[in-house]
Write a protein that holds these residues in place. Structure first.
Motif, short mmCIF file in Angstrom:
data_model
loop_
_atom_site.label_atom_id
_atom_site.label_comp_id
_atom_site.label_asym_id
_atom_site.label_seq_id
_atom_site.Cartn_x
_atom_site.Cartn_y
_atom_site.Cartn_z
N CYS A 280 0.75 -1.29 0.10
CA CYS A 280 -0.11 -0.13 0.14
C CYS A 280 0.90 1.13 -0.03
O CYS A 280 2.14 1.22 0.48
N LEU A 281 0.46 2.43 -0.51
CA LEU A 281 1.06 3.68 -0.60
C LEU A 281 0.34 4.45 0.23
O LEU A 281 -0.98 4.46 0.46
N PHE A 282 0.92 5.42 1.01
CA PHE A 282 0.23 6.17 1.89
C PHE A 282 1.04 7.45 1.87
O PHE A 282 2.07 7.67 1.54
N GLN A 283 0.29 8.69 2.52
CA GLN A 283 0.75 9.85 2.60
C GLN A 283 0.46 10.60 3.95
O GLN A 283 -0.79 10.32 4.08
N ASP B 116 5.16 7.38 1.46
CA ASP B 116 5.88 6.10 1.54
C ASP B 116 4.94 4.87 1.31
O ASP B 116 3.74 5.01 0.91
N SER B 117 5.47 3.64 1.63
CA SER B 117 4.58 2.48 1.33
C SER B 117 4.75 1.69 2.59
O SER B 117 5.72 1.71 3.40
N VAL B 118 3.94 0.59 2.81
CA VAL B 118 3.89 -0.16 3.63
C VAL B 118 3.35 -1.65 3.21
O VAL B 118 2.76 -1.87 2.13
N PHE B 119 3.93 -2.67 3.82
CA PHE B 119 3.62 -3.99 3.51
C PHE B 119 2.72 -4.59 4.70
O PHE B 119 3.25 -4.42 5.72
N TYR B 120 1.85 -5.40 4.10
CA TYR B 120 0.91 -6.21 5.13
C TYR B 120 0.99 -7.72 4.66
O TYR B 120 0.96 -7.93 3.37
N SER C 102 6.71 4.86 11.35
CA SER C 102 7.91 5.64 12.00
C SER C 102 8.79 6.00 11.09
O SER C 102 9.49 7.12 10.99
N ARG C 103 9.28 5.19 10.12
CA ARG C 103 10.24 5.79 8.93
C ARG C 103 9.75 7.00 8.31
O ARG C 103 10.50 7.91 7.98
N ALA C 104 8.46 7.14 7.85
CA ALA C 104 7.95 8.24 7.28
C ALA C 104 7.95 9.32 8.49
O ALA C 104 8.24 10.66 7.95
N TYR C 105 7.54 9.14 9.74
CA TYR C 105 7.34 10.06 10.57
C TYR C 105 8.64 10.71 10.95
O TYR C 105 8.88 12.11 10.96
#
Length: 176
Positions: A133-136, A146-150, A169-172
């Motif tokens: 997934c991509l998020f902002q 960034d992106s996240v994996f589930y 946390s990485r994006a934060y």
């Protein structure tokens, strides 16, 4: 067939196509993933705002691929704890050093077990689902994409949920 008959058939088929269209499975899963993501995000910092979130990929991966990825993410966590141990040693934080050493020893054993599982893992059957997934996110006037994996098991339960926290946390951190 003359033109009039073709037009009538096309006019009749268009509504049928729209009525019978199967909904995209991503449309069903993505809102749930977004809710889970928002929950994890609020635990990290209640001031973070989720501007966008969408699932871009859903795959089935083999047990061996899944376990290898799990080891990779666990290794990242191991490196983080190792860095905390090093910082505690440099800062002479004698109360933290034994705890981090215990964690390192425990995690080393767990990584050995994971490596052993990888060597015996099945490579033929897909047993883990992977959603990307991509998020902002935004805090104040700063934003970060960034992106996240589930990872899901056969029962569609999330495995390795700390990956979600790591992505947030990485994006934060990069927002600062």
């Amino acid at each position: 067939m003359d033109l009039a008959k073709k037009i009538i058939i096309i006019i009749g088929l268009v509504p049928l196509v729209f009525c019978c269209r199967q909904s995209d499975p991503n449309e069903k899963i993505s809102p749930s993933l977004k809710l889970i993501f928002s929950d994890h995000m609020s635990r990290i910092d209640s001031g973070l705002v989720l501007d966008s979130f969408r699932m871009v990929e859903l795959d089935t991966i083999s047990e061996k691929q899944g376990r290898t990825m799990e080891l990779f993410f666990y290794k990242m966590e191991f490196d983080r704890v190792q860095n905390q141990l090093n910082m505690a040693i440099v800062g002479k934080k004698t109360d933290s050093i034994p705890f981090y050493k215990y964690e390192i020893n425990y995690m080393s054993g767990a990584m050995d077990s994971m490596s052993n599982l990888i060597s015996k893992a099945d490579t033929t059957q897909g047993v883990i689902f992977l959603a990307r997934c991509l998020f902002q996110i935004r805090k104040g006037n700063l934003s970060r994409s960034d992106s996240v994996f589930y990872f899901f098991d056969k029962s569609m339960r999330i495995v390795i949920p700390n990956i979600i926290d790591s992505a947030i946390s990485r994006a934060y951190v990069k927002l600062k």
